[in-house]
Motif scaffolding. Structure first.
Motif, PDB file in Angstrom:
ATOM      1  N   GLY A  36       2.560  12.204  12.662  1.00  0.00           N
ATOM      2  CA  GLY A  36       1.933  11.133  13.432  1.00  0.00           C
ATOM      3  C   GLY A  36       1.124  10.196  12.555  1.00  0.00           C
ATOM      4  N   LEU A  37       0.467  10.742  11.532  1.00  0.00           N
ATOM      5  CA  LEU A  37      -0.297   9.903  10.611  1.00  0.00           C
ATOM      6  C   LEU A  37       0.644   9.056   9.761  1.00  0.00           C
ATOM      7  CD1 LEU A  37      -3.170  12.299   9.495  1.00  0.00           C
ATOM      8  CD2 LEU A  37      -3.321  10.301  10.982  1.00  0.00           C
ATOM      9  N   LEU A  38       1.785   9.628   9.381  1.00  0.00           N
ATOM     10  CA  LEU A  38       2.784   8.855   8.647  1.00  0.00           C
ATOM     11  C   LEU A  38       3.198   7.642   9.484  1.00  0.00           C
ATOM     12  CD1 LEU A  38       5.054   8.162   6.639  1.00  0.00           C
ATOM     13  CD2 LEU A  38       6.429   9.927   7.746  1.00  0.00           C
ATOM     14  N   ARG A  39       3.497   7.874  10.730  1.00  0.00           N
ATOM     15  CA  ARG A  39       3.921   6.776  11.608  1.00  0.00           C
ATOM     16  C   ARG A  39       2.817   5.744  11.749  1.00  0.00           C
ATOM     17  NH1 ARG A  39       7.177   8.528  16.268  1.00  0.00           N
ATOM     18  NH2 ARG A  39       8.827   8.124  14.812  1.00  0.00           N
ATOM     19  N   ARG A  40       1.574   6.188  11.942  1.00  0.00           N
ATOM     20  CA  ARG A  40       0.457   5.241  12.064  1.00  0.00           C
ATOM     21  C   ARG A  40       0.280   4.422  10.788  1.00  0.00           C
ATOM     22  NH1 ARG A  40      -4.739   8.137  13.284  1.00  0.00           N
ATOM     23  NH2 ARG A  40      -5.575   6.082  12.865  1.00  0.00           N
ATOM     24  N   ALA A  41       0.426   5.083   9.636  1.00  0.00           N
ATOM     25  CA  ALA A  41       0.281   4.383   8.360  1.00  0.00           C
ATOM     26  C   ALA A  41       1.372   3.327   8.190  1.00  0.00           C
ATOM     27  CB  ALA A  41       0.312   5.377   7.205  1.00  0.00           C
ATOM     28  N   LEU A  42       2.606   3.688   8.505  1.00  0.00           N
ATOM     29  CA  LEU A  42       3.706   2.732   8.389  1.00  0.00           C
ATOM     30  C   LEU A  42       3.530   1.584   9.375  1.00  0.00           C
ATOM     31  CD1 LEU A  42       6.738   5.154   7.874  1.00  0.00           C
ATOM     32  CD2 LEU A  42       5.457   3.888   6.127  1.00  0.00           C
ATOM     33  N   ASP A  43       3.074   1.900  10.578  1.00  0.00           N
ATOM     34  CA  ASP A  43       2.820   0.850  11.576  1.00  0.00           C
ATOM     35  C   ASP A  43       1.718  -0.102  11.115  1.00  0.00           C
ATOM     36  OD1 ASP A  43       4.784   1.906  13.222  1.00  0.00           O
ATOM     37  OD2 ASP A  43       3.375   2.863  14.612  1.00  0.00           O
ATOM     38  N   ALA A  44       0.767   0.415  10.332  1.00  0.00           N
ATOM     39  CA  ALA A  44      -0.338  -0.408   9.830  1.00  0.00           C
ATOM     40  C   ALA A  44       0.074  -1.241   8.621  1.00  0.00           C
ATOM     41  CB  ALA A  44      -1.529   0.473   9.466  1.00  0.00           C
ATOM     42  N   GLY A  45       1.284  -0.999   8.110  1.00  0.00           N
ATOM     43  CA  GLY A  45       1.754  -1.806   6.994  1.00  0.00           C
ATOM     44  C   GLY A  45       1.920  -1.071   5.681  1.00  0.00           C
ATOM     45  N   ALA A  46       1.622   0.222   5.640  1.00  0.00           N
ATOM     46  CA  ALA A  46       1.818   0.967   4.399  1.00  0.00           C
ATOM     47  C   ALA A  46       3.311   0.997   4.055  1.00  0.00           C
ATOM     48  CB  ALA A  46       1.287   2.389   4.526  1.00  0.00           C
ATOM     49  N   THR A  85       0.817  -1.210   0.000  1.00  0.00           N
ATOM     50  CA  THR A  85       0.000   0.000   0.000  1.00  0.00           C
ATOM     51  C   THR A  85       0.852   1.262   0.000  1.00  0.00           C
ATOM     52  OG1 THR A  85      -0.203  -0.106   2.406  1.00  0.00           O
ATOM     53  CG2 THR A  85      -1.989  -1.056   1.131  1.00  0.00           C
ATOM     54  N   LEU A  86       0.344   2.253  -0.700  1.00  0.00           N
ATOM     55  CA  LEU A  86       0.947   3.585  -0.775  1.00  0.00           C
ATOM     56  C   LEU A  86      -0.146   4.585  -0.418  1.00  0.00           C
ATOM     57  CD1 LEU A  86       3.147   5.668  -1.696  1.00  0.00           C
ATOM     58  CD2 LEU A  86       2.150   5.482  -3.974  1.00  0.00           C
ATOM     59  N   MET A  87       0.088   5.371   0.619  1.00  0.00           N
ATOM     60  CA  MET A  87      -0.864   6.405   0.998  1.00  0.00           C
ATOM     61  C   MET A  87      -0.590   7.633   0.138  1.00  0.00           C
ATOM     62  SD  MET A  87      -2.171   4.525   3.276  1.00  0.00           S
ATOM     63  CE  MET A  87      -3.435   5.518   3.998  1.00  0.00           C
ATOM     64  N   LEU A  88      -1.629   8.190  -0.469  1.00  0.00           N
ATOM     65  CA  LEU A  88      -1.554   9.436  -1.220  1.00  0.00           C
ATOM     66  C   LEU A  88      -2.583  10.354  -0.581  1.00  0.00           C
ATOM     67  CD1 LEU A  88      -0.412  11.057  -3.605  1.00  0.00           C
ATOM     68  CD2 LEU A  88      -2.276  10.130  -5.000  1.00  0.00           C
ATOM     69  N   THR A  89      -2.115  11.349   0.150  1.00  0.00           N
ATOM     70  CA  THR A  89      -3.014  12.111   1.008  1.00  0.00           C
ATOM     71  C   THR A  89      -2.616  13.575   1.090  1.00  0.00           C
ATOM     72  OG1 THR A  89      -3.958  12.195   3.235  1.00  0.00           O
ATOM     73  CG2 THR A  89      -1.664  11.499   3.062  1.00  0.00           C
ATOM     74  N   ALA A  90      -3.546  14.393   1.504  1.00  0.00           N
ATOM     75  CA  ALA A  90      -3.268  15.810   1.764  1.00  0.00           C
ATOM     76  C   ALA A  90      -2.854  16.021   3.218  1.00  0.00           C
ATOM     77  CB  ALA A  90      -4.515  16.648   1.456  1.00  0.00           C
ATOM     78  N   LEU A  91      -2.945  14.982   4.024  1.00  0.00           N
ATOM     79  CA  LEU A  91      -2.681  15.096   5.460  1.00  0.00           C
ATOM     80  C   LEU A  91      -1.183  14.951   5.730  1.00  0.00           C
ATOM     81  CD1 LEU A  91      -5.704  12.962   6.653  1.00  0.00           C
ATOM     82  CD2 LEU A  91      -5.533  15.455   6.505  1.00  0.00           C
ATOM     83  N   ASP A  92      -0.553  16.083   5.996  1.00  0.00           N
ATOM     84  CA  ASP A  92       0.905  16.094   6.165  1.00  0.00           C
ATOM     85  C   ASP A  92       1.320  16.086   7.633  1.00  0.00           C
ATOM     86  OD1 ASP A  92       0.118  18.653   6.779  1.00  0.00           O
ATOM     87  OD2 ASP A  92       1.660  19.638   5.598  1.00  0.00           O
TER      88      ASP A  92
END
Length: 192
Positions: free
Chosen positions: A79-89, A69-76
């Motif tokens: 903390g969200l980056l870390r959560r996404a990576l922890d979830a497997g992104a 998975t690759l997150m493509l988001t406006a949310l910079d």
């Protein structure tokens, strides 16, 4: 959102030569579409109707481990980056990225690598780990949505006193002055 998704598909297919095998309008349908289409990479937004992109990334990791998975988001938010990576992104890119940067990130992720916006990666490295337990974060998230202690207690099958203690503990752990400050800090860091 359909127009944005259609434009992204057109750019990926036309200019960048990337095969798009499926599309989904919400988080819940991503899982079914990925199961049916078997993509190498799922490009997800964090802010999707239904299940958010971070939840979807975790479920894809568990149910379809071959799909990265690759997150493509406006949310910079780091903390969200870390959560996404922890979830497997495997990647996290901002929507301000150029089409070439997006294509490069997709190819990197498909090849087994990691692609993260460099500025966010730097900020994330300086970010402290989430000090909240899962239950404290859940209680704080419900409070941020406007629920009172009694409503949270009923929803989570806890006593009102336990809810108040968890909220108080969250405020203390975040070094906040008030519950409102704690919510702001937790949201800014992507912890809720």
């Amino acid at each position: 959102m359909h127009v944005v998704r259609a434009g992204l598909v057109e750019v990926l297919r036309g200019q960048l030569g990337i095969e798009v095998v499926g599309q989904s309008a919400d988080g819940a349908s991503v899982l079914e579409t990925a199961r049916r289409c078997g993509p190498d990479v799922a490009v997800l937004d964090i802010d999707m109707p239904g299940l958010d992109g971070i939840e979807v990334a975790g479920r894809l990791r568990d149910r379809l481990p071959a799909c990265r998975t690759l997150m493509l988001t406006a949310l910079d938010r780091p903390g969200l980056l870390r959560r996404a990576l922890d979830a497997g992104a495997a990647g996290y890119l901002l929507k301000t990225a150029t089409p070439g940067e997006l294509a490069s990130a997709i190819r990197t992720v498909a090849a087994g690598g990691r692609a993260v916006d460099p500025r966010l990666a730097e900020q994330s490295a300086a970010l402290c780990r989430n000090p909240l337990t899962a239950r404290e974060a859940e209680v704080l998230r419900l409070s941020a949505a406007g629920a009172g202690a009694r409503e949270i207690a009923a929803d989570l099958f806890l006593s009102v006193g336990t809810v108040r203690n968890r909220l108080s503990t969250a405020v203390g752990k975040l070094h906040a002055r008030t519950l409102v400050d704690a919510v702001r800090i937790a949201e800014r860091n992507g912890w809720i």
